[in-house]
Write an enzyme that holds these catalytic residues in place. Structure first.
Site, short mmCIF file in Angstrom:
data_model
loop_
_atom_site.label_atom_id
_atom_site.label_comp_id
_atom_site.label_asym_id
_atom_site.label_seq_id
_atom_site.Cartn_x
_atom_site.Cartn_y
_atom_site.Cartn_z
N GLU A 70 -1.85 9.05 7.33
CA GLU A 70 -1.86 7.89 8.11
C GLU A 70 -0.45 7.98 8.01
O GLU A 70 -0.24 7.06 8.76
CB GLU A 70 -1.27 7.26 6.02
CG GLU A 70 -2.92 6.82 5.30
CD GLU A 70 -2.83 6.30 4.18
OE1 GLU A 70 -3.79 6.07 3.22
OE2 GLU A 70 -1.37 5.79 3.38
N HIS A 76 1.17 -1.33 -0.46
CA HIS A 76 0.02 0.04 -0.08
C HIS A 76 0.92 1.11 0.17
O HIS A 76 1.78 1.45 0.58
CB HIS A 76 -1.13 -0.16 1.41
CG HIS A 76 -1.20 1.52 1.07
ND1 HIS A 76 -2.48 2.00 1.06
CD2 HIS A 76 -1.35 2.47 2.18
CE1 HIS A 76 -2.90 2.78 1.27
NE2 HIS A 76 -2.14 3.40 2.07
P1 CMP Z 1 -4.87 -0.15 -0.99
O1 CMP Z 1 -3.70 0.78 -2.11
O2 CMP Z 1 -4.22 -0.77 -0.35
O3 CMP Z 1 -6.19 0.68 -0.90
C1 CMP Z 1 -7.04 -0.03 -0.91
C2 CMP Z 1 -6.85 -1.69 -1.47
O4 CMP Z 1 -7.80 -1.93 -2.08
C3 CMP Z 1 -5.94 -1.96 -2.70
O5 CMP Z 1 -5.14 -1.86 -2.51
C4 CMP Z 1 -5.91 -3.29 -2.96
O6 CMP Z 1 -5.59 -4.27 -1.68
C5 CMP Z 1 -7.89 -3.92 -2.32
N1 CMP Z 1 -8.43 -3.40 -3.25
C6 CMP Z 1 -9.47 -5.26 -3.56
N2 CMP Z 1 -10.33 -4.88 -4.14
C7 CMP Z 1 -10.35 -3.60 -4.88
C8 CMP Z 1 -10.61 -3.37 -6.55
N3 CMP Z 1 -11.21 -3.38 -7.37
N4 CMP Z 1 -10.62 -1.84 -6.36
C9 CMP Z 1 -9.45 -0.97 -5.64
N5 CMP Z 1 -8.96 -2.30 -4.93
C10 CMP Z 1 -9.12 -2.95 -4.06
#
Ligand code: CMP
Length: 139
Positions: A127, A116
């Site tokens: 954050e 992330h």
């Molecule tokens: P992150 O950058 O941690 O922010 C939100 C997280 O949701 C993303 O990374 C993914 O790990 C997770 N995620 C799961 N499904 C989806 C999706 N369909 N679209 C976007 N993020 C998703």
């Protein structure tokens, strides 16, 4: 300008012993790890961290995934660190990520996508303070 961004190495990556390989990509791209700790998130902590996604269909699965094993939370510092880290991570969906990126190399799926990174300077500040006291950040 020199910025700081929050990074999380997610449970799919800690499970596969990829912390060092991922950190090498950050360091190789001029991002400096100025704070780092390996922690187990709780449902409450992960839920609060991802509060902005609360109404999304993937929210419950995302929280379950993020507590499925330890994560490494870290502060990365460098020139344009927020955008730089997003480039180094690659697209959220590893199938869409460019070949040299962390997600293209290591991610398992759009959910288990290994890392992330904060998406703006303002979110980075929030954050970082969610996980770190100022005294834990040592540039
Ligand atoms: P992150 O950058 O941690 O922010 C939100 C997280 O949701 C993303 O990374 C993914 O790990 C997770 N995620 C799961 N499904 C989806 C999706 N369909 N679209 C976007 N993020 C998703």
């Amino acid at each position: 300008a020199v910025e700081r961004t929050l990074s999380i190495i997610k449970p799919d990556a800690t499970r596969r012993n990829l912390t060092g390989k991922i950190n090498a990509v950050f360091e190789g791209n001029g991002l400096r790890i100025v704070a780092q700790k390996r922690i187990q998130l709780t449902k409450a902590t992960a839920g609060a961290f991802y509060e902005v996604h609360k109404e999304r269909p993937f929210y419950n699965d995302l929280v379950s995934f993020m507590i499925s094993g330890p994560v490494v939370v870290q502060v990365l510092e460098g020139e344009n660190a927020v955008l730089k880290n997003r480039e180094v991570m690659g697209a959220t969906d590893p199938k869409k990520a460019e070949a040299h990126t962390i997600r293209a190399q290591f991610a398992e799926s759009i959910e288990a996508n290994s890392v992330h990174g904060s998406d703006s300077l303002e979110n980075a500040k929030n954050e970082i303070s969610f996980f770190f006291a100022g005294t834990e950040i040592l540039p």
